[in-house]
Design a protein around this motif. Structure first.
Motif, PDB file in Angstrom:
ATOM      1  N   ALA A 149      64.265  26.403  34.972  1.00 12.51           N
ATOM      2  CA  ALA A 149      65.588  26.991  35.144  1.00 12.51           C
ATOM      3  C   ALA A 149      66.593  25.937  35.604  1.00 12.51           C
ATOM      4  CB  ALA A 149      65.528  28.122  36.166  1.00 12.51           C
ATOM      5  N   LYS A 150      67.829  26.124  35.197  1.00 13.17           N
ATOM      6  CA  LYS A 150      68.928  25.284  35.658  1.00 13.17           C
ATOM      7  C   LYS A 150      69.966  26.168  36.329  1.00 13.17           C
ATOM      8  CE  LYS A 150      66.978  21.694  33.877  1.00 13.17           C
ATOM      9  NZ  LYS A 150      66.221  20.801  34.776  1.00 13.17           N
ATOM     10  N   CYS A 151      70.632  25.626  37.324  1.00 16.47           N
ATOM     11  CA  CYS A 151      71.660  26.412  38.004  1.00 16.47           C
ATOM     12  C   CYS A 151      72.760  25.488  38.505  1.00 16.47           C
ATOM     13  CB  CYS A 151      71.061  27.235  39.136  1.00 16.47           C
ATOM     14  SG  CYS A 151      70.435  26.243  40.505  1.00 16.47           S
ATOM     15  N   THR A 152      73.733  26.080  39.166  1.00 14.13           N
ATOM     16  CA  THR A 152      74.862  25.320  39.699  1.00 14.13           C
ATOM     17  C   THR A 152      74.840  25.379  41.222  1.00 14.13           C
ATOM     18  OG1 THR A 152      76.209  25.759  37.736  1.00 14.13           O
ATOM     19  CG2 THR A 152      77.370  25.087  39.744  1.00 14.13           C
ATOM     20  N   PHE A 153      74.934  24.210  41.839  1.00 16.68           N
ATOM     21  CA  PHE A 153      74.991  24.104  43.302  1.00 16.68           C
ATOM     22  C   PHE A 153      76.425  23.791  43.705  1.00 16.68           C
ATOM     23  CE2 PHE A 153      70.551  23.595  42.470  1.00 16.68           C
ATOM     24  CZ  PHE A 153      69.888  24.024  43.615  1.00 16.68           C
ATOM     25  N   PHE A 154      77.046  24.712  44.438  1.00  8.14           N
ATOM     26  CA  PHE A 154      78.387  24.501  44.980  1.00  8.14           C
ATOM     27  C   PHE A 154      78.210  23.928  46.378  1.00  8.14           C
ATOM     28  CE2 PHE A 154      78.988  27.565  41.656  1.00  8.14           C
ATOM     29  CZ  PHE A 154      80.193  27.195  41.068  1.00  8.14           C
ATOM     30  N   ILE A 155      78.588  22.682  46.530  1.00  8.16           N
ATOM     31  CA  ILE A 155      78.190  21.903  47.707  1.00  8.16           C
ATOM     32  C   ILE A 155      79.380  21.617  48.618  1.00  8.16           C
ATOM     33  CG2 ILE A 155      77.264  19.665  48.427  1.00  8.16           C
ATOM     34  CD1 ILE A 155      75.557  19.713  45.889  1.00  8.16           C
ATOM     35  N   GLY A 156      79.184  21.874  49.901  1.00 13.14           N
ATOM     36  CA  GLY A 156      80.193  21.543  50.894  1.00 13.14           C
ATOM     37  C   GLY A 156      80.232  20.051  51.151  1.00 13.14           C
ATOM     38  N   GLU A 182      69.450  14.188  44.279  1.00 12.61           N
ATOM     39  CA  GLU A 182      68.222  14.788  43.750  1.00 12.61           C
ATOM     40  C   GLU A 182      68.537  16.051  42.943  1.00 12.61           C
ATOM     41  OE1 GLU A 182      64.001  15.083  43.206  1.00 12.61           O
ATOM     42  OE2 GLU A 182      65.325  13.460  43.846  1.00 12.61           O
ATOM     43  N   ILE A 183      69.453  16.862  43.453  1.00 11.30           N
ATOM     44  CA  ILE A 183      69.880  18.060  42.716  1.00 11.30           C
ATOM     45  C   ILE A 183      70.382  17.662  41.334  1.00 11.30           C
ATOM     46  CG2 ILE A 183      71.573  19.933  42.639  1.00 11.30           C
ATOM     47  CD1 ILE A 183      71.523  19.896  45.736  1.00 11.30           C
ATOM     48  N   TYR A 184      71.258  16.675  41.320  1.00 11.60           N
ATOM     49  CA  TYR A 184      71.845  16.234  40.049  1.00 11.60           C
ATOM     50  C   TYR A 184      70.798  15.616  39.130  1.00 11.60           C
ATOM     51  CZ  TYR A 184      74.784  13.687  36.773  1.00 11.60           C
ATOM     52  OH  TYR A 184      75.350  13.187  35.618  1.00 11.60           O
ATOM     53  N   ASN A 185      69.928  14.800  39.677  1.00 12.81           N
ATOM     54  CA  ASN A 185      68.924  14.114  38.864  1.00 12.81           C
ATOM     55  C   ASN A 185      67.912  15.078  38.257  1.00 12.81           C
ATOM     56  OD1 ASN A 185      70.062  11.596  39.284  1.00 12.81           O
ATOM     57  ND2 ASN A 185      68.721  11.069  40.981  1.00 12.81           N
ATOM     58  N   ARG A 186      67.757  16.246  38.866  1.00 10.17           N
ATOM     59  CA  ARG A 186      66.839  17.243  38.299  1.00 10.17           C
ATOM     60  C   ARG A 186      67.517  18.122  37.246  1.00 10.17           C
ATOM     61  NH1 ARG A 186      62.158  19.391  42.364  1.00 10.17           N
ATOM     62  NH2 ARG A 186      62.224  17.729  43.922  1.00 10.17           N
ATOM     63  N   GLY A 187      68.741  17.799  36.909  1.00  8.33           N
ATOM     64  CA  GLY A 187      69.398  18.458  35.785  1.00  8.33           C
ATOM     65  C   GLY A 187      70.268  19.647  36.129  1.00  8.33           C
ATOM     66  N   HIS A 188      70.591  19.805  37.403  1.00 11.58           N
ATOM     67  CA  HIS A 188      71.434  20.927  37.793  1.00 11.58           C
ATOM     68  C   HIS A 188      72.892  20.487  37.882  1.00 11.58           C
ATOM     69  CE1 HIS A 188      67.794  23.167  38.491  1.00 11.58           C
ATOM     70  NE2 HIS A 188      67.338  22.176  39.245  1.00 11.58           N
ATOM     71  N   GLU A 189      73.777  21.473  37.889  1.00 20.20           N
ATOM     72  CA  GLU A 189      75.213  21.191  37.920  1.00 20.20           C
ATOM     73  C   GLU A 189      75.686  21.092  39.366  1.00 20.20           C
ATOM     74  OE1 GLU A 189      79.158  22.673  35.552  1.00 20.20           O
ATOM     75  OE2 GLU A 189      77.728  24.214  36.174  1.00 20.20           O
ATOM     76  N   MET A 198      81.499  10.439  43.540  1.00 21.23           N
ATOM     77  CA  MET A 198      80.994   9.143  43.953  1.00 21.23           C
ATOM     78  C   MET A 198      79.469   9.164  44.083  1.00 21.23           C
ATOM     79  SD  MET A 198      81.952   6.940  47.369  1.00 21.23           S
ATOM     80  CE  MET A 198      81.158   8.129  48.451  1.00 21.23           C
ATOM     81  N   ILE A 199      78.918  10.237  44.621  1.00 25.43           N
ATOM     82  CA  ILE A 199      77.474  10.328  44.826  1.00 25.43           C
ATOM     83  C   ILE A 199      76.724  10.415  43.496  1.00 25.43           C
ATOM     84  CG2 ILE A 199      75.614  11.798  45.722  1.00 25.43           C
ATOM     85  CD1 ILE A 199      77.492  12.571  48.009  1.00 25.43           C
ATOM     86  N   CYS A 200      77.228  11.240  42.589  1.00 21.63           N
ATOM     87  CA  CYS A 200      76.480  11.552  41.361  1.00 21.63           C
ATOM     88  C   CYS A 200      76.996  10.828  40.123  1.00 21.63           C
ATOM     89  CB  CYS A 200      76.505  13.059  41.106  1.00 21.63           C
ATOM     90  SG  CYS A 200      75.737  14.026  42.413  1.00 21.63           S
ATOM     91  N   GLY A 201      78.196  10.273  40.206  1.00 27.85           N
ATOM     92  CA  GLY A 201      78.739   9.597  39.032  1.00 27.85           C
ATOM     93  C   GLY A 201      79.040  10.547  37.898  1.00 27.85           C
ATOM     94  N   THR A 202      79.392  11.783  38.210  1.00 27.13           N
ATOM     95  CA  THR A 202      79.684  12.778  37.187  1.00 27.13           C
ATOM     96  C   THR A 202      80.994  13.484  37.503  1.00 27.13           C
ATOM     97  OG1 THR A 202      78.759  14.656  35.946  1.00 27.13           O
ATOM     98  CG2 THR A 202      78.496  14.691  38.338  1.00 27.13           C
TER      99      THR A 202
END
Length: 234
Positions: free
Chosen positions: A77-84, A97-104, A136-140
């Motif tokens: 499963a893929k999902c979206t993490f809204f991060i503070g 790690e969240i991003y590298n595992r393919g999540h938004e 900056m953290i994820c480059g996306t």
């Protein structure tokens, strides 16, 4: 040592961003056009997809976040993490790690403030630093913002438009931050679940226990757990 250096650099950059954003908000002289027609606010998707989106709002419980990632991997499963932003600043490795595992990765503001009580400039000053930090953290590119507690006003919507962000709400709320009842969380997430829905969740122990049951339901009903952007057809 490397992680400490990264953290120190991140903190320095964020402080600079916050100051710069405040100055821009006060002196840029931007003209604000307020819209009351609900444009750019999404409670679900009409894209004709078979997808549903599990959305995790994250300001705490880092270890549970890692465990949630493992469950999502198990079910494909893929999902979206809204991060503070304030949490991301202290948990750079987890965000990556969240991003590298393919999540938004998406923004949940920086300090979990009430955006419905903010001016346009205040909304910019709260949202923009979080977007810059996550980028900056994820480059996306960050394209989504979920207002804490679902609280927003027209200034929030217009601030997001100027930052290139969609405002994301939800079609169903598990209220897992309040109710530590696994069965209740599962019921709220799955009862008559339809394609295109956005399901709001948080990284709690009860939600972690409920997640396999929620994902099994999604799979058994020929739905698919996808990111919000995927659900919107993007």
């Amino acid at each position: 040592m490397k992680n400490k250096i990264i953290a120190a650099v991140t903190n320095l950059v964020i402080c600079t961003v916050i100051v710069a954003t405040a100055v821009v908000g006060l002196y840029s002289g931007r003209t604000v056009t307020v819209s009351d027609n609900g444009d750019n606010v999404y409670y679900g998707s009409q894209a004709g997809t078979s997808g549903v989106s599990l959305m995790f709002n994250v300001y705490q419980n880092t270890e549970i976040v890692y465990s949630i990632l493992d469950v999502l991997d198990e079910y494909g499963a893929k999902c979206t993490f809204f991060i503070g932003g304030s949490w991301a600043d202290d948990n750079v490795d987890c965000v990556r790690e969240i991003y590298n595992r393919g999540h938004e990765i998406a923004s949940h503001g920086y300090f979990h403030k009430d955006h419905s009580a903010m001016s346009y400039e205040e909304n910019i000053a709260e949202i923009e630093p979080s977007v810059r930090l996550l980028t900056m953290i994820c480059g996306t590119e960050i394209t989504l913002f979920a207002p804490p507690s679902g609280a927003y006003n027209d200034y929030t919507v217009n601030a997001c438009v100027s930052l290139g962000l969609k405002v994301i709400m939800w079609s169903r709320d598990t209220i897992d931050w309040r109710d530590a009842d696994t069965d209740l969380i599962v019921s709220r997430a799955t009862n008559n679940l339809q394609a295109g829905e956005f399901v709001l969740m948080h990284p709690t122990q009860s939600t972690l226990a409920a997640l396999p049951l929620v994902l099994s339901y999604i799979g058994n009903t020929q739905l698919e757990a996808v990111t919000v952007s995927q659900c919107l057809g993007e």
